[in-house]
Scaffold this motif. Structure first.
Motif, PDB file in Angstrom:
ATOM      1  N   ARG A 162      -8.471  13.260  10.957  1.00 14.16           N
ATOM      2  CA  ARG A 162      -8.682  13.703  12.335  1.00 14.16           C
ATOM      3  C   ARG A 162      -9.596  14.919  12.402  1.00 14.16           C
ATOM      4  N   ALA A 163      -9.534  15.743  11.364  1.00 21.61           N
ATOM      5  CA  ALA A 163     -10.387  16.930  11.315  1.00 21.61           C
ATOM      6  C   ALA A 163     -11.790  16.620  10.807  1.00 21.61           C
ATOM      7  N   GLY A 164     -12.046  15.367  10.414  1.00 24.36           N
ATOM      8  CA  GLY A 164     -13.362  14.987   9.925  1.00 24.36           C
ATOM      9  C   GLY A 164     -13.713  15.565   8.574  1.00 24.36           C
ATOM     10  N   LEU A 165     -12.712  15.824   7.739  1.00 24.12           N
ATOM     11  CA  LEU A 165     -12.940  16.534   6.483  1.00 24.12           C
ATOM     12  C   LEU A 165     -12.948  15.631   5.257  1.00 24.12           C
ATOM     13  N   VAL A 166     -12.547  14.367   5.398  1.00 22.62           N
ATOM     14  CA  VAL A 166     -12.500  13.445   4.262  1.00 22.62           C
ATOM     15  C   VAL A 166     -13.879  12.817   4.079  1.00 22.62           C
ATOM     16  N   ASP A 167     -14.446  12.958   2.898  1.00 20.14           N
ATOM     17  CA  ASP A 167     -15.767  12.399   2.603  1.00 20.14           C
ATOM     18  C   ASP A 167     -15.698  10.966   2.108  1.00 20.14           C
ATOM     19  N   GLU A 168     -14.722  10.660   1.252  1.00 22.82           N
ATOM     20  CA  GLU A 168     -14.595   9.314   0.684  1.00 22.82           C
ATOM     21  C   GLU A 168     -13.128   8.911   0.662  1.00 22.82           C
ATOM     22  N   LEU A 169     -12.882   7.624   0.921  1.00 24.27           N
ATOM     23  CA  LEU A 169     -11.510   7.125   1.034  1.00 24.27           C
ATOM     24  C   LEU A 169     -11.418   5.788   0.319  1.00 24.27           C
ATOM     25  N   HIS A 170     -10.578   5.717  -0.714  1.00 27.25           N
ATOM     26  CA  HIS A 170     -10.350   4.470  -1.442  1.00 27.25           C
ATOM     27  C   HIS A 170      -8.939   3.981  -1.136  1.00 27.25           C
ATOM     28  N   LEU A 171      -8.852   2.782  -0.556  1.00 30.23           N
ATOM     29  CA  LEU A 171      -7.578   2.162  -0.221  1.00 30.23           C
ATOM     30  C   LEU A 171      -7.314   1.002  -1.159  1.00 30.23           C
ATOM     31  N   ALA A 172      -6.078   0.893  -1.634  1.00 28.57           N
ATOM     32  CA  ALA A 172      -5.657  -0.229  -2.467  1.00 28.57           C
ATOM     33  C   ALA A 172      -4.627  -1.025  -1.672  1.00 28.57           C
ATOM     34  N   ILE A 173      -5.018  -2.213  -1.238  1.00 28.11           N
ATOM     35  CA  ILE A 173      -4.171  -3.027  -0.367  1.00 28.11           C
ATOM     36  C   ILE A 173      -3.384  -3.996  -1.240  1.00 28.11           C
ATOM     37  N   THR A 174      -2.064  -3.851  -1.209  1.00 25.43           N
ATOM     38  CA  THR A 174      -1.193  -4.548  -2.154  1.00 25.43           C
ATOM     39  C   THR A 174      -0.479  -5.719  -1.490  1.00 25.43           C
ATOM     40  N   PRO A 175      -0.096  -6.739  -2.269  1.00 23.45           N
ATOM     41  CA  PRO A 175       0.603  -7.910  -1.718  1.00 23.45           C
ATOM     42  C   PRO A 175       2.093  -7.644  -1.521  1.00 23.45           C
ATOM     43  N   VAL A 176       2.387  -6.629  -0.712  1.00 27.81           N
ATOM     44  CA  VAL A 176       3.766  -6.196  -0.463  1.00 27.81           C
ATOM     45  C   VAL A 176       3.958  -6.075   1.044  1.00 27.81           C
ATOM     46  N   LEU A 177       5.108  -6.506   1.546  1.00 23.51           N
ATOM     47  CA  LEU A 177       5.505  -6.288   2.935  1.00 23.51           C
ATOM     48  C   LEU A 177       6.686  -5.332   2.956  1.00 23.51           C
ATOM     49  N   LEU A 178       6.534  -4.194   3.646  1.00 22.40           N
ATOM     50  CA  LEU A 178       7.621  -3.217   3.721  1.00 22.40           C
ATOM     51  C   LEU A 178       8.402  -3.303   5.032  1.00 22.40           C
ATOM     52  N   GLY A 179       7.747  -3.687   6.117  1.00 22.13           N
ATOM     53  CA  GLY A 179       8.439  -3.863   7.376  1.00 22.13           C
ATOM     54  C   GLY A 179       8.713  -2.591   8.155  1.00 22.13           C
ATOM     55  N   ASP A 180       8.695  -1.455   7.482  1.00 24.34           N
ATOM     56  CA  ASP A 180       8.960  -0.169   8.132  1.00 24.34           C
ATOM     57  C   ASP A 180       8.479   0.930   7.196  1.00 24.34           C
ATOM     58  N   GLY A 181       8.355   2.134   7.741  1.00 20.96           N
ATOM     59  CA  GLY A 181       7.925   3.258   6.919  1.00 20.96           C
ATOM     60  C   GLY A 181       6.873   4.084   7.629  1.00 20.96           C
ATOM     61  N   GLU A 182       5.934   4.602   6.860  1.00 19.83           N
ATOM     62  CA  GLU A 182       4.896   5.480   7.413  1.00 19.83           C
ATOM     63  C   GLU A 182       3.541   4.804   7.297  1.00 19.83           C
ATOM     64  N   ARG A 183       2.863   4.663   8.441  1.00 12.40           N
ATOM     65  CA  ARG A 183       1.551   4.031   8.481  1.00 12.40           C
ATOM     66  C   ARG A 183       0.447   5.071   8.298  1.00 12.40           C
ATOM     67  N   LEU A 184      -0.667   4.626   7.729  1.00 11.86           N
ATOM     68  CA  LEU A 184      -1.836   5.489   7.630  1.00 11.86           C
ATOM     69  C   LEU A 184      -2.653   5.443   8.912  1.00 11.86           C
ATOM     70  N   PHE A 185      -2.941   4.239   9.411  1.00 17.20           N
ATOM     71  CA  PHE A 185      -3.865   4.088  10.532  1.00 17.20           C
ATOM     72  C   PHE A 185      -3.128   4.068  11.869  1.00 17.20           C
ATOM     73  N   GLU A 186      -2.661   5.229  12.272  1.00 12.56           N
ATOM     74  CA  GLU A 186      -2.095   5.402  13.599  1.00 12.56           C
ATOM     75  C   GLU A 186      -2.335   6.844  14.038  1.00 12.56           C
TER      76      GLU A 186
END
Length: 217
Positions: A162-186
């Motif tokens: 939100r502060a515009g401070l991240v230069d690079e972002l590597h996401l690893a998308i895994t074959p897992v369903l959690l159903g609840d927890g903490e989201r990144l993209f909200e």
């Protein structure tokens, strides 16, 4: 110019970076440990655990990319441990035992002051109670010209996005369903609009997405 980088940030298929109910028994919340199974199957991940063997290839390459050129790390209070509120003489020194895998200065975001903790292997946990910009300034200074890694968790990465401070972002998308927890993209208020995907690669275990700012600092 040094960068603020996010590496090996694992997400479930339904978008969660951690499960619910973090505790000392469940550092990543209920079921959250499964998000990192791919990482600890690599040769680098096993070496970090003091084990032999492990896979090579794209997943192992990403493991090492998260180490290369990093001189300091920033993390949120929840990534450091399950202790809430004031430290009150707590002897909690992190999840990683006496010799954490960082081997450089680490800056922990908190609302409660605490003296630095020096660990084996060169890791020093510094506690920053005056905001994310202060933590980043201190981390850049400590990194000695190298990049700074933003470790997480999701709330911490969101603040820096939100502060515009991240230069690079590597996401690893895994074959897992959690159903609840903490989201990144909200609650990002359009912060990801300045980023584009620079690489998309997969293995048998995970999909890797690299994002970078379209107009870097």
């Amino acid at each position: 110019m040094p960068k603020l980088r996010v590496h090996n940030f694992s997400l479930s298929l339904d978008g969660f970076a951690a499960g619910p109910s973090q505790s000392e028994e469940d550092p990543l919340g209920a079921g959250g440990e499964r998000l990192h199974d791919w990482l600890f199957r690599t040769r680098g991940g096993k070496e970090m655990l003091g084990e032999e063997g492990g896979s090579t290839g794209v997943d192992n390459d990403y493991f090492y990319a998260g180490i290369a050129g990093i001189g300091a790390t920033i993390m949120g209070r929840n990534m450091f441990g399950p202790v809430r509120g004031g430290w009150d003489g707590s002897d909690w020194h992190g999840w990683w035992g006496g010799n954490p895998p960082f081997h450089h200065p680490v800056f922990v975001l908190t609302h409660h002051p605490r003296p630095p903790i020096r660990m084996e292997g060169g890791t020093v946990f510094n506690f920053v109670d005056d905001g994310i910009e202060s933590a980043l300034e201190q981390a850049y200074s400590a990194a000695g010209g190298q990049d700074v890694r933003l470790g997480g968790g999701a709330s911490t990465v969101r603040q820096y996005l939100r502060a515009g401070l991240v230069d690079e972002l590597h996401l690893a998308i895994t074959p897992v369903l959690l159903g609840d927890g903490e989201r990144l993209f909200e609650q990002l208020d359009g912060a990801v609009e300045g980023y584009s995907v620079t690489r998309f690669a997969g293995s048998d275990a995970v999909l890797h997405a690299e994002l970078a700012k379209s107009n870097p600092r």
